[in-house]
Write a protein that holds these residues in place. Structure first.
Motif, PDB file in Angstrom:
ATOM      1  N   ARG B  65      24.799 -21.268  32.489  1.00 17.90           N
ATOM      2  CA  ARG B  65      25.442 -21.389  33.801  1.00 17.90           C
ATOM      3  C   ARG B  65      26.065 -20.062  34.238  1.00 17.90           C
ATOM      4  NH1 ARG B  65      27.202 -26.293  31.579  1.00 17.90           N
ATOM      5  NH2 ARG B  65      29.380 -25.633  31.504  1.00 17.90           N
ATOM      6  N   SER B  66      26.601 -19.317  33.287  1.00 13.94           N
ATOM      7  CA  SER B  66      27.130 -17.988  33.632  1.00 13.94           C
ATOM      8  C   SER B  66      26.038 -17.112  34.226  1.00 13.94           C
ATOM      9  CB  SER B  66      27.667 -17.279  32.385  1.00 13.94           C
ATOM     10  OG  SER B  66      28.761 -17.956  31.878  1.00 13.94           O
ATOM     11  N   ARG B  67      24.886 -17.189  33.576  1.00 18.19           N
ATOM     12  CA  ARG B  67      23.784 -16.361  34.048  1.00 18.19           C
ATOM     13  C   ARG B  67      23.359 -16.782  35.460  1.00 18.19           C
ATOM     14  NH1 ARG B  67      21.105 -12.845  30.597  1.00 18.19           N
ATOM     15  NH2 ARG B  67      21.797 -13.818  28.676  1.00 18.19           N
ATOM     16  N   TRP B  68      23.296 -18.090  35.682  1.00 20.18           N
ATOM     17  CA  TRP B  68      22.949 -18.576  37.027  1.00 20.18           C
ATOM     18  C   TRP B  68      23.982 -18.112  38.046  1.00 20.18           C
ATOM     19  CZ3 TRP B  68      18.372 -20.018  38.275  1.00 20.18           C
ATOM     20  CH2 TRP B  68      17.549 -20.725  37.382  1.00 20.18           C
ATOM     21  N   ARG B  69      25.273 -18.198  37.639  1.00 23.70           N
ATOM     22  CA  ARG B  69      26.323 -17.821  38.574  1.00 23.70           C
ATOM     23  C   ARG B  69      26.209 -16.342  38.932  1.00 23.70           C
ATOM     24  NH1 ARG B  69      30.287 -18.884  35.541  1.00 23.70           N
ATOM     25  NH2 ARG B  69      30.094 -21.143  35.630  1.00 23.70           N
ATOM     26  N   ALA B  70      25.917 -15.551  37.911  1.00 24.39           N
ATOM     27  CA  ALA B  70      25.772 -14.109  38.149  1.00 24.39           C
ATOM     28  C   ALA B  70      24.615 -13.817  39.100  1.00 24.39           C
ATOM     29  CB  ALA B  70      25.545 -13.386  36.814  1.00 24.39           C
ATOM     30  N   ALA B  71      23.615 -14.707  39.079  1.00 27.71           N
ATOM     31  CA  ALA B  71      22.464 -14.499  39.969  1.00 27.71           C
ATOM     32  C   ALA B  71      22.678 -15.122  41.347  1.00 27.71           C
ATOM     33  CB  ALA B  71      21.209 -15.091  39.321  1.00 27.71           C
ATOM     34  N   ARG B  72      23.882 -15.666  41.558  1.00 26.68           N
ATOM     35  CA  ARG B  72      24.277 -16.233  42.848  1.00 26.68           C
ATOM     36  C   ARG B  72      23.634 -17.591  43.144  1.00 26.68           C
ATOM     37  NH1 ARG B  72      27.399 -12.488  45.290  1.00 26.68           N
ATOM     38  NH2 ARG B  72      27.076 -10.323  44.672  1.00 26.68           N
ATOM     39  N   ALA B  73      23.305 -18.308  42.097  1.00 22.82           N
ATOM     40  CA  ALA B  73      22.982 -19.725  42.290  1.00 22.82           C
ATOM     41  C   ALA B  73      24.299 -20.474  42.484  1.00 22.82           C
ATOM     42  CB  ALA B  73      22.240 -20.270  41.078  1.00 22.82           C
ATOM     43  N   THR B  74      24.221 -21.723  43.015  1.00 15.64           N
ATOM     44  CA  THR B  74      25.419 -22.530  43.228  1.00 15.64           C
ATOM     45  C   THR B  74      25.650 -23.389  41.992  1.00 15.64           C
ATOM     46  OG1 THR B  74      24.856 -22.591  45.559  1.00 15.64           O
ATOM     47  CG2 THR B  74      26.514 -24.179  44.787  1.00 15.64           C
ATOM     48  N   ALA B 280       9.509 -28.669  39.422  1.00 22.31           N
ATOM     49  CA  ALA B 280      10.876 -28.178  39.640  1.00 22.31           C
ATOM     50  C   ALA B 280      11.545 -27.829  38.307  1.00 22.31           C
ATOM     51  CB  ALA B 280      11.694 -29.226  40.395  1.00 22.31           C
ATOM     52  N   GLU B 281      11.408 -28.726  37.334  1.00 18.69           N
ATOM     53  CA  GLU B 281      12.039 -28.466  36.032  1.00 18.69           C
ATOM     54  C   GLU B 281      11.437 -27.228  35.378  1.00 18.69           C
ATOM     55  OE1 GLU B 281      13.015 -33.200  35.118  1.00 18.69           O
ATOM     56  OE2 GLU B 281      11.464 -32.165  33.968  1.00 18.69           O
ATOM     57  N   ALA B 282      10.109 -27.104  35.439  1.00 16.61           N
ATOM     58  CA  ALA B 282       9.475 -25.931  34.837  1.00 16.61           C
ATOM     59  C   ALA B 282       9.952 -24.655  35.523  1.00 16.61           C
ATOM     60  CB  ALA B 282       7.951 -26.065  34.917  1.00 16.61           C
ATOM     61  N   LEU B 283       9.960 -24.676  36.852  1.00 20.52           N
ATOM     62  CA  LEU B 283      10.379 -23.474  37.578  1.00 20.52           C
ATOM     63  C   LEU B 283      11.834 -23.114  37.263  1.00 20.52           C
ATOM     64  CD1 LEU B 283       8.771 -23.984  41.118  1.00 20.52           C
ATOM     65  CD2 LEU B 283       7.954 -22.531  39.238  1.00 20.52           C
ATOM     66  N   ALA B 284      12.687 -24.116  37.086  1.00 17.61           N
ATOM     67  CA  ALA B 284      14.089 -23.827  36.764  1.00 17.61           C
ATOM     68  C   ALA B 284      14.187 -23.093  35.424  1.00 17.61           C
ATOM     69  CB  ALA B 284      14.885 -25.137  36.722  1.00 17.61           C
ATOM     70  N   GLY B 285      13.511 -23.630  34.413  1.00 14.96           N
ATOM     71  CA  GLY B 285      13.555 -22.975  33.097  1.00 14.96           C
ATOM     72  C   GLY B 285      12.919 -21.606  33.126  1.00 14.96           C
ATOM     73  N   LEU B 286      11.819 -21.488  33.838  1.00 15.99           N
ATOM     74  CA  LEU B 286      11.109 -20.209  33.895  1.00 15.99           C
ATOM     75  C   LEU B 286      11.919 -19.158  34.645  1.00 15.99           C
ATOM     76  CD1 LEU B 286       7.595 -21.773  34.602  1.00 15.99           C
ATOM     77  CD2 LEU B 286       8.220 -20.484  32.530  1.00 15.99           C
ATOM     78  N   THR B 287      12.642 -19.603  35.661  1.00 15.19           N
ATOM     79  CA  THR B 287      13.492 -18.656  36.388  1.00 15.19           C
ATOM     80  C   THR B 287      14.612 -18.152  35.480  1.00 15.19           C
ATOM     81  OG1 THR B 287      12.955 -19.722  38.488  1.00 15.19           O
ATOM     82  CG2 THR B 287      14.960 -18.385  38.435  1.00 15.19           C
ATOM     83  N   LEU B 288      15.141 -19.036  34.643  1.00 16.34           N
ATOM     84  CA  LEU B 288      16.176 -18.603  33.706  1.00 16.34           C
ATOM     85  C   LEU B 288      15.628 -17.557  32.718  1.00 16.34           C
ATOM     86  CD1 LEU B 288      19.078 -18.850  32.674  1.00 16.34           C
ATOM     87  CD2 LEU B 288      18.338 -20.809  31.272  1.00 16.34           C
ATOM     88  N   VAL B 289      14.374 -17.706  32.336  1.00 17.73           N
ATOM     89  CA  VAL B 289      13.754 -16.690  31.463  1.00 17.73           C
ATOM     90  C   VAL B 289      13.792 -15.329  32.143  1.00 17.73           C
ATOM     91  CG1 VAL B 289      11.591 -15.905  30.410  1.00 17.73           C
ATOM     92  CG2 VAL B 289      12.242 -18.329  30.267  1.00 17.73           C
ATOM     93  N   GLN B 290      13.372 -15.285  33.406  1.00 23.82           N
ATOM     94  CA  GLN B 290      13.302 -13.995  34.094  1.00 23.82           C
ATOM     95  C   GLN B 290      14.691 -13.460  34.430  1.00 23.82           C
ATOM     96  OE1 GLN B 290      10.357 -12.172  34.476  1.00 23.82           O
ATOM     97  NE2 GLN B 290       9.627 -13.822  33.133  1.00 23.82           N
ATOM     98  N   LEU B 291      15.647 -14.371  34.684  1.00 23.37           N
ATOM     99  CA  LEU B 291      17.023 -13.904  34.898  1.00 23.37           C
ATOM    100  C   LEU B 291      17.558 -13.256  33.632  1.00 23.37           C
ATOM    101  CD1 LEU B 291      18.767 -16.773  36.923  1.00 23.37           C
ATOM    102  CD2 LEU B 291      17.861 -14.582  37.767  1.00 23.37           C
ATOM    103  N   THR B 292      17.103 -13.757  32.484  1.00 21.46           N
ATOM    104  CA  THR B 292      17.566 -13.214  31.216  1.00 21.46           C
ATOM    105  C   THR B 292      16.929 -11.858  30.934  1.00 21.46           C
ATOM    106  OG1 THR B 292      17.792 -15.462  30.386  1.00 21.46           O
ATOM    107  CG2 THR B 292      17.777 -13.695  28.744  1.00 21.46           C
ATOM    108  N   ARG B 293      15.643 -11.767  31.189  1.00 23.38           N
ATOM    109  CA  ARG B 293      14.958 -10.493  31.000  1.00 23.38           C
ATOM    110  C   ARG B 293      13.764 -10.426  31.930  1.00 23.38           C
ATOM    111  NH1 ARG B 293      14.720  -6.846  26.674  1.00 23.38           N
ATOM    112  NH2 ARG B 293      13.018  -5.370  26.979  1.00 23.38           N
TER     113      ARG B 293
END
Lengths: 512, 512
Positions: B65-74, B280-293
């Motif tokens: 969630r920290s990572r999402w917040r840093a990327a400006r997700a709600t 939607a679920e796949a895209l959410a997880g995959l987006t977190l991968v790219q937010l991480t690296r």
């Protein structure tokens, strides 16, 4: 019944998958798989035409050779070889219909043969019949009737092939009459007839007409039976098959010309060579159909597989069989004819091998664009055995692949989003509004599959798929009621059979 | 070895199908089957983006969630729901590679994940192991090693999934170390690792690097293991899986994000709704991968099937499963990512049902364009059991479908015509020149199929496919030799495992 958006198939309530429902012919929506580029298909077609012109085909029937000679083919009477100018082939392909109808005595069973329609047939031809209760025995009329009943009870079976087993206890000269009668009495679907010689073909066409209350003239515009003519590969048609082919064509009844070309035995060890040979043989037989009667309905049959080169044993459902079946569909479409393929397997046991060989060949047939799938249910041991359990197994496979090939219903995206939100994150969808509204018929209901867990399944006696198949055909036959048959028609059929049997016993030929 | 015309696959001599050969990855030449028109694929993609924006996904990991917040997700900390702006998803899809390589400790086993390449994996995850000699028992390290050996012995198996069975007799906190060690000692192929928590992921990546004599930095450009992260459908990712996902991404090792969405349980009773949710679920997880690296390798996983709505039992290899798998391939290609599917079956017995359920799902995976087929060999009973016999059966199915999907060799038409004329009309092709030249490797040689006739088969004890599968795995294991492992590497691995076990026992965390 409802007709759904993008699906081409009239969908029955799901529970009718497991009961004897009304006919519902698959319309394949998924496009066929085409392994070859168009230029290779055209090159094989061209090579087949050259083979017909240069090397020719043997026709062992003098009547057939007369017909070829009249059409200005080059006929060598000493060798029986006919060399066929390509113009004759092209003319034949131009005059043949691209699709036709095959009629059941119940009009609800009528079939389209061609377009994107697919018809699945009961096994035909094995000398032996088998089930897991009574074991193996030679083909006989009692089992013949039971096999027809079983096929009648599954709505996915659209037609009967010719004689699921021969009634070997009856005289060879007249058993086709008993077979046709059984087809009509035990079922109401279209059926295949024997065309070994002209007489059998004419008798069968006559009986199919009587069964529908039609004159022969009327039946000629609405055929009620169909035949398969095999080449004696390589490059030969025997006498009786030619005569049967011509008799059927004269009566404007469909002929499916099917070379049986096992690579390594009746065809070279080369997919391209086997397909050229198959294509040439098919075109030769099909041209003879059109020479006999311009516009007669006919279909392009293919049956190319391979033998085990170590033992010579025939093999089916192999990758080679699949590729040949897919490409044969391209060849059939190249010449604009309905396409017939098969469900074949070599397995002796009703085990995993039986399932995967059949599913491979069914997959190839349906995704290859076949319009008729011969032996779709019940073929075992490379065609040596008709099996009651295999009918049940194959019905499951055929229903499954039909459900897939029929495409996907279009659903509303907004409704779909709303259905997702009926459940909170991390929850479940048991009992949601959408689930409750759809649970009766949302998913395919299998016939044979057992989805119980190990404990439940073990407690029930651990029945494997073969054991379950036994129970299913027993239940089907126990509950079977033959479809109604008009009393006058039944009597006319009996009269016909008695008269013909007497004539055959006295050696009287029917007028052509 | 030769590379043939239109085929994309390096073809081995046929006899190596039945021996442990070198790796040969399938290149699918047949185009994928696409049940949906492009506009419906795009509409589902759009609906999934709306679902992510409006309803969001729960991420139970505070770090995620920290990572999402840093990327400006709600981010709503109380509910753990993250609402994801579509720009984040689009950026992630833009930065991800469309294909990547996965490395074995033997470079000959390296895999392309993406393009038209297909990799088949050993079953992973069942709690129970089974064979027909010893029955059922809980997962344990001895069986783990035997399962890896069996997979190593089949060249069609390209990689090991994560833990074919868990070694349940070992401490849960450190058994991943024993598992990784077994993967490396018994095989030389790429493998999957557990990413339940960051520590397991880091240990696995470290061991895969040591096995190849690489530093961690070097391994980050050439990953040697991969993980799968499942969503806790509907619309939730649990804490440890998120942390494992991020740990893998930080190390630039591949993450396959796979929602497990059984319609009627974890997804609505609607193919469109289930696919929107899965996407939607796949895209959410995959987006977190790219937010991480940014640029980390990742793949789109799909596992949509249905439950039996009468009993709630999971079902696999159903028509719904096939359709979902084919369409999921379209969705994966729509977002430009490698696609992972599965070979799944529900059957409890190694019978016809096991074969047809698996072949239906394999057909859907390969013809749906999957680049990784998880559980390609050995998955039974809806994933509850890893079976030795099922590995053998599945290898036959996978080899068969691979042979088909690899397309057809181009052959010379003139040579084909000549081969036909080696035999006179009505003759046979046993022993012709072409047959003799090709009989060693002309046709696919099966592992399990028995093509003997009834008499020969009965005389041999009438072994069905399940019985033959038992004999085959026994022979394979009896003849197994582990691939060579450098002594220094073996010692370094042992040292690593000992040190980590000691640290874990003392509760020492590894530095991130």
């Amino acid at each position: 019944m409802e007709r759904t958006g993008r699906r081409g198939r009239t969908r029955e309530p799901r529970q009718e998958h497991v009961a004897a429902g009304t006919a519902s012919q698959l319309r394949r929506i998924l496009p066929p798989i085409e392994p070859w580029p168009a230029d290779r298909v055209a090159a094989v077609h061209e090579a087949a035409l050259r083979l017909l012109e240069d090397a020719g085909i043997e026709f062992l029937s003098p009547a057939a050779r007369s017909r070829w000679r009249a059409a200005r083919a080059t006929v060598d009477e000493a060798s029986a070889v006919v060399r066929i100018p390509r113009e004759l082939v092209m003319d034949a392909l131009a005059s043949a219909p691209s699709s036709y109808r095959l009629h059941g005595r119940n009009p609800a069973r009528n079939l389209v043969i061609g377009e994107n329609a697919v018809a699945f047939g009961l096994v035909s031809g094995p000398p032996t019949v088998e089930d897991r209760v009574h074991g193996r025995r030679p083909g006989n009329l009692a089992d013949y009737r039971l096999l027809v009943r079983l096929a009648q009870s599954f709505s996915i079976v659209n037609y009967l092939g010719n004689q699921p087993v021969p009634p070997t206890e009856l005289p060879a000269e007249s058993r086709h009459l008993d077979a046709c009668l059984a087809n009509i009495q035990e079922g109401d679907k279209p059926w295949g007839c024997s065309a070994i010689g002209a007489e059998r073909a004419r008798d069968s066409v006559a009986m199919a007409a009587i069964a529908r209350g039609l004159s022969l003239d009327e039946a000629m515009t609405a055929p009620g039976c169909s035949t398969v003519v095999n080449a004696n590969s390589p490059r030969r048609f025997d006498g009786p098959m030619c005569d049967g082919l011509m008799a059927m064509a004269e009566l404007a009844h469909p002929v499916v010309v099917t070379p049986f070309t096992l690579m390594g035995a009746m065809a070279p060890v080369s997919l391209t060579a086997a397909l050229i040979q198959q294509h040439a043989e098919a075109l030769a037989g099909l041209t003879l159909v059109q020479l006999t009667r311009k516009g007669a309905p006919m279909a392009y049959g293919a049956f190319t597989s391979n033998v085990d080169l170590k033992s010579g044993a025939p093999a089916f459902g192999t990758p080679e069989n699949v590729k040949a079946t897919l490409i044969a569909g391209q060849l059939a479409r190249h010449v604009g004819l309905p396409y017939r393929a098969s469900n074949a397997s070599a397995s002796v046991a009703l085990d995993a091998q039986a399932a995967y060989e059949s599913l491979f060949s069914l997959f190839a047939a349906v995704m290859g664009g076949a319009n008729m799938v011969y032996h779709a249910v019940g073929w075992m041991e490379g065609g040596l055995v008709a099996s009651f359990e295999k009918i049940v197994l194959d019905c499951e496979l055929v229903q499954g692949i039909a459900e897939i090939a029929a495409g996907v219903e279009e659903e509303d995206v907004e409704a779909a989003l709303a259905a997702i939100l009926e459940t909170p994150a991390g929850g479940h969808f048991f009992g949601t509004e959408t689930t409750m509204a759809r649970y009766q018929r949302a998913f395919y209901l299998p016939i044979l599959s057992d989805w119980r867990n190990f404990q439940q399944w073990s407690a029930a006696g651990a029945p494997d798929a073969a054991a379950r198949a036994t129970r299913i055909w027993q239940e089907r036959l126990a509950g079977f009621e033959p479809p109604p048959l008009d009393q006058a028609i039944a009597e006319a059929l009996d009269e016909f059979v008695q008269r013909r049997k007497a004539e055959i016993a006295q050696g009287v030929l029917r007028p052509a």
